[in-house]
Design an enzyme around this catalytic site. Structure first.
Site, mmCIF file in Angstrom:
data_model
loop_
_atom_site.group_PDB
_atom_site.id
_atom_site.type_symbol
_atom_site.label_atom_id
_atom_site.label_comp_id
_atom_site.label_asym_id
_atom_site.label_seq_id
_atom_site.Cartn_x
_atom_site.Cartn_y
_atom_site.Cartn_z
ATOM 1 N N ARG A 146 0.805 -1.221 0.000
ATOM 2 C CA ARG A 146 0.000 0.000 0.000
ATOM 3 C C ARG A 146 0.841 1.276 0.000
ATOM 4 N NH1 ARG A 146 -3.503 -2.293 4.929
ATOM 5 N NH2 ARG A 146 -1.626 -3.573 5.055
ATOM 6 N N ARG B 226 30.241 22.637 6.821
ATOM 7 C CA ARG B 226 30.293 21.200 6.535
ATOM 8 C C ARG B 226 31.094 20.482 7.617
ATOM 9 N NH1 ARG B 226 32.918 21.356 0.988
ATOM 10 N NH2 ARG B 226 33.017 19.092 1.340
ATOM 11 N N LYS C 220 34.770 23.764 5.808
ATOM 12 C CA LYS C 220 34.886 22.310 5.942
ATOM 13 C C LYS C 220 36.190 21.999 6.652
ATOM 14 C CE LYS C 220 37.165 19.742 3.691
ATOM 15 N NZ LYS C 220 37.983 19.077 2.669
HETATM 16 C C1 UD1 Z 1 -2.748 -6.440 10.645
HETATM 17 C C2 UD1 Z 1 -3.852 -7.297 11.271
HETATM 18 C C3 UD1 Z 1 -5.051 -6.396 11.587
HETATM 19 C C4 UD1 Z 1 -4.622 -5.266 12.488
HETATM 20 C C5 UD1 Z 1 -3.436 -4.504 11.891
HETATM 21 C C6 UD1 Z 1 -2.903 -3.518 12.895
HETATM 22 C C7 UD1 Z 1 -3.582 -9.484 10.228
HETATM 23 C C8 UD1 Z 1 -4.153 -10.444 9.254
HETATM 24 N N1 UD1 Z 1 -4.245 -8.321 10.352
HETATM 25 O O1 UD1 Z 1 -3.245 -5.956 9.414
HETATM 26 O O2 UD1 Z 1 -6.053 -7.144 12.233
HETATM 27 O O3 UD1 Z 1 -5.714 -4.393 12.722
HETATM 28 O O4 UD1 Z 1 -2.388 -5.394 11.533
HETATM 29 O O5 UD1 Z 1 -1.884 -2.727 12.380
HETATM 30 O O6 UD1 Z 1 -2.605 -9.783 10.876
HETATM 31 N N2 UD1 Z 1 4.279 -9.319 7.846
HETATM 32 C C9 UD1 Z 1 5.226 -10.328 7.803
HETATM 33 N N3 UD1 Z 1 5.040 -11.385 6.972
HETATM 34 C C10 UD1 Z 1 3.929 -11.514 6.199
HETATM 35 C C11 UD1 Z 1 2.954 -10.502 6.252
HETATM 36 C C12 UD1 Z 1 3.151 -9.422 7.098
HETATM 37 O O7 UD1 Z 1 6.256 -10.247 8.479
HETATM 38 O O8 UD1 Z 1 3.837 -12.519 5.475
HETATM 39 C C13 UD1 Z 1 4.507 -8.167 8.712
HETATM 40 C C14 UD1 Z 1 4.465 -6.861 7.975
HETATM 41 O O9 UD1 Z 1 5.780 -6.502 7.535
HETATM 42 C C15 UD1 Z 1 3.950 -5.887 9.032
HETATM 43 C C16 UD1 Z 1 3.107 -6.761 9.949
HETATM 44 O O10 UD1 Z 1 3.468 -8.096 9.654
HETATM 45 O O11 UD1 Z 1 5.003 -5.305 9.753
HETATM 46 C C17 UD1 Z 1 1.606 -6.563 9.722
HETATM 47 O O12 UD1 Z 1 1.296 -6.831 8.371
HETATM 48 P P1 UD1 Z 1 0.333 -5.891 7.533
HETATM 49 O O13 UD1 Z 1 0.289 -6.417 6.142
HETATM 50 O O14 UD1 Z 1 0.683 -4.478 7.722
HETATM 51 O O15 UD1 Z 1 -1.061 -6.194 8.237
HETATM 52 P P2 UD1 Z 1 -2.318 -5.219 8.326
HETATM 53 O O16 UD1 Z 1 -3.063 -5.287 7.055
HETATM 54 O O17 UD1 Z 1 -1.912 -3.899 8.807
HETATM 55 MG MG MG Z 2 -0.099 -3.005 8.944
#
Ligand code: UD1
Ligand code: MG
Length: 471
Positions: A15, A336, A354
């Site tokens: 996003r 600098r 500098k």
């Molecule tokens: C998630 C929650 C949502 C919550 C929100 C809060 C889920 C399904 N949903 O949504 O309920 O309200 O956070 O901010 O969990 N990440 C990984 N590996 C992956 C996918 C994601 O490490 O395969 C990490 C992302 O880098 C991120 C975090 O997990 O830091 C959350 O992922 P993101 O895709 O932002 O979830 P949200 O849609 O925000």
């Molecule tokens: Mg998130």
């Protein structure tokens, strides 16, 4: 080994529409991940912190390598549930797992501690940190057993909400504590039959409840702490929130900031009482400013120290430098790396410095380049003076002793020593050392021809008139 912290940071951040991994985007002068690691390491030591990396794993790891946390690689990012599954091997030996999201950067250690303590008193299998922000759109919603109950039956993601559930304001922050035994016994029950075809960690609430495990929620005191950074617009809001908190801290310490919403001040900046910061100033990195200074608009100061009573006029750029008390800079001065400006010295408009040291009360007021130079006290550097420090191969130093007067438009070809109290005539190109108290002139001798201009005009007029007569 009671608590491990897993930080989910493998996602791409689709996003954001950015090439850079989401957790490397910065707010308040630090990456999202640095903020989260900082909070995590207030709760457990770095060796108990496990960061799940995936998208741009190398860059993410390199950016926070100095924190000494562990990394777990999630090669394919198949959802938040899958991220925790990937960390299983590394953390299964801990009794409880605190899960943080790499994109929820304002979370404070005190809130993590409250969540942890609530989880222990409730003897829960899963404890969810929630909040009720003004606009819950986009977040997963928390379905409580009943409005007054701590117990939760499910978390429903935005896209799966029924019209009735849309009105629920309590959101899932993406921050949890799990008892590791039930978590890892049941995590393989997660399915991908959802809008994104991913393994959602949020579904653990429903899975655990089905198996009669206790799932509870506790609300964060301040909803801004758990705001996520999923778009660059949200990122800007969080940045503003952090910087306003820093400005408030400084104002509480006696610093005047005229339009705090226009300033960009990093979290570690310190400013003394009675200093005035004008609109559109940036104070970055490890910058320390003393008392009774004035920083005028559009100046950018980075990793620098200014003593008290320093006046920085409009539009100065100061990096990695030290400025002593009572100095006067700008407008439009450029200090600098490695500029050491002495007490009450003046560095004026369009002067670039500098790696120089300039002593007490010395002045370079206009249009100069001073690099690789040691300049004593009481020196006057005339407008347009240049230290020629580079011969195309090596850098050389210029030494100007105390009380020297350098006339305007002088070039000083380094290496060179200008002796104490000497005087350099304006427009000189100085290539040899000048002994103390001497006058040095390095310019062509002036030639003056009396009446030359007048006779040229007469000649021209005569030629023009002769031309007309012919036509
Ligand atoms: C998630 C929650 C949502 C919550 C929100 C809060 C889920 C399904 N949903 O949504 O309920 O309200 O956070 O901010 O969990 N990440 C990984 N590996 C992956 C996918 C994601 O490490 O395969 C990490 C992302 O880098 C991120 C975090 O997990 O830091 C959350 O992922 P993101 O895709 O932002 O979830 P949200 O849609 O925000
Ligand atoms: Mg998130």
């Amino acid at each position: 080994m009671r608590f491990a912290i897993v930080i989910m940071a493998a996602g791409k951040g689709t996003r954001l529409k950015s090439k850079r991994a989401k957790v490397l985007h910065q707010i308040g002068g630090k990456s999202l991940l640095e903020h989260v690691i900082h909070s995590a390491t207030q709760i457990v030591p770095p060796q108990d912190v496990y960061v799940v990396v995936g998208h741009q794993a190398g860059a993410v790891q390199a950016a926070v390598a100095s924190t000494n946390v562990h990394f777990v690689t999630q090669a394919d990012q198949r959802g938040t549930g899958h991220a925790v599954q990937t960390a299983r091997q590394a953390v299964a030996g801990y009794e409880h797992i605190i899960v943080l999201s790499g994109d929820v950067p304002l979370l404070q250690p005190e809130t993590i501690a409250r969540l942890r303590d609530f989880h222990l008193t409730e003897r829960a299998a899963m404890t969810i940190l929630t909040a009720s922000p003004d606009n819950p759109h986009g977040y997963g919603r928390v379905i409580r057993h009943s409005p007054s109950s701590a117990e939760v039956t499910a978390i429903v993601e935005q896209k799966a909400l029924t019209p009735k559930q849309e009105s629920i304001r309590e959101i899932n922050s993406g921050i949890y504590v799990f008892a590791s035994k039930p978590l890892f016994q049941l995590i393989n029950e997660l399915r991908t039959d959802n809008a994104h075809g991913e393994y959602y960690l949020t579904d653990m609430a429903r899975v655990l409840v089905q198996e009669h495990e206790r799932v509870v929620a506790i609300e964060a005191g301040d909803a801004t702490e758990v705001l996520g950074a999923n778009t660059l617009a949200e990122m800007a809001e969080l940045d503003a929130a952090i910087r306003m908190a820093t400005a408030r801290r400084l104002m509480a310490q006696g610093v005047t900031i005229y339009r705090p919403e226009t300033t960009v001040i990093d979290a570690n900046v310190e400013v003394g009482a009675d200093t005035i910061i004008e609109p559109y100033v940036q104070l970055l990195g490890e910058t320390h400013i003393g008392e009774d200074c004035r920083i005028r608009s559009y100046s950018v100061i980075e990793n620098s120290t200014l003593a008290s009573h320093v006046l920085v006029r409009h539009g100065c750029i100061i990096s990695e430098s030290h400025v002593q008390a009572g100095a006067l800079l700008g407008p439009y001065a450029h200090l600098r790396t490695g500029s050491e400006i002495g007490e009450e010295a003046h560095i004026g408009n369009f002067v670039e410095t500098k790696k120089i040291r300039i002593g007490k009360g010395s002045k370079a007021n206009h249009l100069s380049y001073l690099g690789d130079a040691e300049i004593g006290s009481g020196v006057n550097i005339g407008a347009g003076t240049i230290t020629c420090n580079y011969n195309g191969v090596d850098k050389s130093r210029t030494l100007i002793e105390n009380d020297v007067f350098v006339g305007s438009d002088t070039t000083l070809v380094a290496p060179i020593v200008i002796g104490q109290g000497s005087y350099i005539g304006a427009g000189s190109c100085i290539v040899e050392d000048v002994p103390p108290e001497a006058l040095a002139l390095g310019r062509a001798k002036q030639v003056t021809k009396d009446g030359w201009a007048r006779s040229r005009r007469v000649q021209a007029r005569t030629a023009r008139e002769a031309g007309k007569g012919q036509s």
